[in-house]
Design a protein around this motif. Structure first.
Motif, short mmCIF file in Angstrom:
data_model
loop_
_atom_site.label_atom_id
_atom_site.label_comp_id
_atom_site.label_asym_id
_atom_site.label_seq_id
_atom_site.Cartn_x
_atom_site.Cartn_y
_atom_site.Cartn_z
N UNK A 218 9.85 -23.89 -23.65
CA UNK A 218 9.90 -23.53 -25.07
C UNK A 218 10.40 -24.70 -25.92
N UNK B 287 14.63 -19.13 -27.41
CA UNK B 287 14.53 -19.72 -26.07
C UNK B 287 14.57 -21.24 -26.14
N UNK C 210 16.20 -15.97 -20.12
CA UNK C 210 16.94 -15.40 -21.24
C UNK C 210 17.82 -14.23 -20.78
N UNK D 188 13.90 -24.19 -16.58
CA UNK D 188 14.50 -24.57 -17.84
C UNK D 188 15.93 -24.98 -17.58
N UNK E 189 18.03 -22.40 -26.75
CA UNK E 189 18.84 -22.32 -25.54
C UNK E 189 18.33 -23.28 -24.47
N UNK E 190 17.49 -24.21 -24.91
CA UNK E 190 17.09 -25.34 -24.09
C UNK E 190 16.28 -24.95 -22.86
N UNK E 191 15.52 -23.85 -22.96
CA UNK E 191 14.61 -23.51 -21.87
C UNK E 191 13.41 -24.47 -21.96
N UNK E 192 13.18 -25.21 -20.87
CA UNK E 192 12.26 -26.36 -20.90
C UNK E 192 10.93 -26.10 -21.62
#
Lengths: 291, 499
Positions: free
Chosen positions: B259, B251, A63, A12, B254-257
């Protein structure tokens, strides 16, 4: 252990380094978020049966890494006697900690079989672990778990498609499964592994016994149980709560797959424990969370 | 002041300004603790805040009702997952009544000016109902309350009927009219399907296409409601499930790919499913990263847009001449009605021009570089002032009621501390406030609010800061901001004894 390599990768938006080391002929991979962010201890994550750092911690890793350094271990499955499995895997975790995070206390957090491995690592090398989190773990494989293990083994021989359905049925809580559409159920079912490595881990699961090592765990410990867990029922977590001296206990409303069903609540529990392991004293059952 | 009429609550421990979710929630907690020395000043003639003001057709909340309610007052009677606005308003009115807040409420009591008195270390609030005096002032004034009209040349010359979505004119018959709706935010997408049913022609002015996900609304059956009544734990379990599910959606923010991709897919596949015309689909496809603006939930907006009497004008309203509305794309529309659904004053709060702290300094001046507060609740130079649902409390992924409750806990602990310490004044230093604000700015810089390529109501356009936004999990707000730490406050002075 011998060689190690480090190559950049991304999960991510979180920068991370991917590394590996060798223990005998086993290659152990790990991911390291590197950035410390704060003075908090780094967290080391250990995945469960049939999983990987990526598949079990796709949420927790990035996270948690927003606030502290996180290292996640990809366990290699040892081929020796299954009753030595937990210690062989614990050695991998200890080796990663010694290589990546030497001479500093870490918070070791294991999920499912990873909880067994983490507890073994903490009990055999108390010097490496400053805090311990055991999510959906168990003390010693009991008859109910062996029965499930029997069914798993029998279905693997007779009907792999039924085995996948059985895994989905066991892994998730009844309320969660009840909410899903047919398509979502099928997507879950198809995500389960039934390969030889998975079977080898199931054999290790059959032989888990932390009875001797649990009393040697000296650090503050948080036990997290799933209320609706069929695979490692919450009473197993309570047995850990009884066996580990400096333990506190809490439940999340979830099946065994708490990393999928309640990931944000786990982030809360892990982050709060890492910031202040003694917020609740040894022996405490955490207050019920009523958001 | 001599103009004040006799009122037992003229001089109290706590003055609360605003009777919406925040003010009532605090009032309920004070009552339950047996406190009697507080007054709630409300400018309107009833409680309910946004849910009193927003009466437009189709008004509903986009947070599920079991979660969009007080944890300490769960409600087994919600008619559906996303209850209509009227039900939420009724819920708040019942809460105020049944919790005994009636004697504490003063209506028509708009805060005209609140001033810190350096001599007796207390607050004075001037209202049309006279002055009120209190040790502690709580600004529960909200941020989705003062309407914002678009700056469109000629708007005031519009010869038809014009009103804001939060000031709906129910006396004006809309059936058979040519109606323009300005905006495509949370209010507009609820209004459009309703007006499409009755309008002769409906034009929707869209400056920027929103992301819309399936609403997944459903009615609660009588059997379910009965279970909720018989076993309160079942309501709580649903609430907890909704809370932790919603919190996991951070998530994506917060730009987590993975999600982010999932959130995008949920919206864009919904668009694909509901809109087949490629040209219209292109107009309805957003040009920024999902979550930068509020993600909307609707199953009937896209179908409404495709009705023959509805036209989506993919351009802002640019100017108005008489009865003609011109879009930025140069199109002209003859209209009988203009419904302005352009939202609220969010970053430069009108209430901040009415609160004066040390040295007669206005809160708005203190906030000239953007509003901020230590733990979203206290500001330097404004002793014994506490803010509810103010800077750093807005979420795109979870319920603001949860945030308000965390703030109430902080405030109650602060009041307890004052009681135990001879009523000493609580005030944070600029350093502490700035350090907290800096952390929020740094957090926001990692989120889609700053990095998503849009301008939203969470941002302060004067400086680009996401001053309204809490850039983290909702649970993290409780973990960080609910605990009261007296060491963070200076506390030298004492409030003078009440008269």
């Amino acid at each position: 252990m011998s060689t190690a390599s480090t190559v950049p990768a991304t999960a991510g938006d979180v920068k991370e380094n991917h590394g590996s080391l060798h223990i005998g002929d086993l290659e152990v991979n790990f991911f390291d978020s590197v950035d410390e962010h704060s003075g908090l201890p780094p967290i080391v994550l250990v995945h469960g049966t049939g999983g990987s750092a990526r598949s079990h911690f796709g949420f927790l890793f990035p996270m948690l890494a927003a606030k502290q350094r996180v290292v996640a271990v990809d366990l290699a499955t040892p081929q020796g006697p299954p009753d030595e499995g937990q210690i062989r895997m614990a050695e991998q975790v200890q080796a990663v900690i010694e290589k990546v995070l030497p001479d500093r206390p870490v918070t070791l957090a294991g999920y499912s079989l990873g909880a067994v491995v983490a507890a073994t690592a903490a009990g055999t090398r108390p010097d490496l672990v400053g805090g311990l989190i055991l999510m959906a773990g168990w003390l010693k494989t009991d008859a109910q778990q062996k029965l499930r293990n029997d069914i798993w083994r029998a279905l693997r021989q007779s009907d792999v498609e039924a085995l996948r359905r059985y895994q989905a049925f066991c892994a998730f809580s009844a309320p969660l499964l009840a909410m899903l559409s047919d398509g979502e159920i099928e997507a879950l079912v198809s995500s389960f592994r039934t390969d030889d490595l998975m079977a080898a881990q199931m054999e290790i699961n059959r032989h888990v016994d932390l009875t001797d090592v649990a009393p040697k765990i000296a650090c503050p410990t948080l036990i997290v149980a799933g209320t609706d867990d069929l695979m490692t029922p919450f009473r197993q977590s309570k047995r850990l709560f009884g066996a580990i001296a400096d333990a506190r206990y809490t439940e999340v409303t979830s099946g065994h797959a708490m990393v999928v069903e309640r990931p944000a609540e786990l982030v809360h529990l892990i982050a709060a424990f890492n910031a202040n392991p003694n917020q609740y004293p040894a022996g405490a059952i955490l207050p019920t969370r009523r958001p | 002041m001599p103009t004040s009429t006799p009122d037992a609550l003229r001089d109290v421990s706590v003055i609360i300004v605003g009777a919406g979710f925040s003010g009532l929630g605090l009032g309920i907690q004070l009552r339950r603790r047996g406190e009697s020395s507080f007054v709630i000043l409300e400018r309107a003639d009833d409680v309910g805040g946004s849910w009193r003001d927003n009466t437009y057709p189709g008004v509903a909340c986009d947070v599920p009702s079991p979660l969009y309610s007080y944890s300490f007052r769960t409600n087994p009677d919600w008619s559906r997952m996303f209850s209509p606005g009227q039900e939420i308003w009724d819920y708040l009115r019942a809460a105020a009544r049944e919790e005994g807040l009636g004697p504490h409420l003063r209506f028509g009591a708009e805060m005209l000016e609140a001033r810190w008195n350096e001599n007796d270390h207390r607050w004075t609030v001037r209202t049309p109902q006279g002055e009120f005096y209190g040790d502690v002032l709580v600004a529960a004034t909200g941020h989705l309350t003062d309407i914002k009209l678009p700056e469109v040349p000629g708007l005031e010359t519009f010869t038809g009927e014009l009103f804001h979505s939060a000031r709906w004119n129910h006396d004006f018959p809309l059936a058979g009219k040519r109606i323009g709706v300005v905006g495509t935010g949370a209010s507009a997408i609820q209004i459009v399907p309703q007006l499409a049913e009755i309008a002769d022609q409906l034009v929707v002015f869209q400056r920027s296409a929103p992301y819309i996900q399936p609403r997944r609304d459903r009615v609660f059956s009588e059997a379910e409601k009965n279970l909720f009544r018989r076993d309160q734990r079942t309501v709580e379990e649903m609430r907890e499930m909704l809370f932790w599910y919603n919190d996991s959606r951070f998530a994506a923010r917060r730009l987590i790919d993975d999600y982010l991709a999932e959130a995008s897919w949920q919206a864009l596949s919904h668009l694909d499913k509901q809109v087949s015309d490629p040209e219209l689909r292109a107009k309805l496809t957003p040009d920024y990263t999902i979550g930068c603006k509020r993600i909307l939930l609707s199953d009937d907006y896209y179908p409404a847009i495709q009705r023959p009497n509805v036209h989506l004008e993919a351009a802002a309203l640019e100017r108005v001449e008489g009865s003609t509305a011109f879009s930025a794309a140069g199109e002209a529309f003859e209209l009988d009605v203009l419904v302005v659904a352009t939202g609220f004053e969010t970053y430069d709060l009108p209430s901040s021009y009415r609160i004066f702290g040390r040295g007669g300094n206005a809160l708005a001046d203190h906030w000239s570089n953007g509003m901020q507060a230590y733990k979203s609740i206290a500001t330097a130079g404004f002793p014994n002032l506490f803010l509810l649902n103010g800077p750093g409390t807005s979420l795109g992924h979870n319920s603001v009621i949860y945030m308000i409750e965390a703030q109430i806990d902080h405030l109650l602990a602060a009041l307890d501390w004052r009681s135990a310490h001879d009523g000493r004044v609580l005030e944070v230093s600029s350093d502490i406030e700035n350090a907290f604000a800096k952390r929020l700015d740094e957090g926001a810089a990692e989120t889609v609010i700053i990095r998503g390529g849009c301008s939203s109501w969470y941002l302060d356009p004067r400086n680009g800061r996401a001053t309204l936004s809490w850039p983290d999990f909702a649970h993290r707000f409780r973990d960080e901001c609910a605990p009261f730490d007296p060491a963070a406050y200076d506390h030298g002075e004492q409030s003078a004894a009440r008269a």
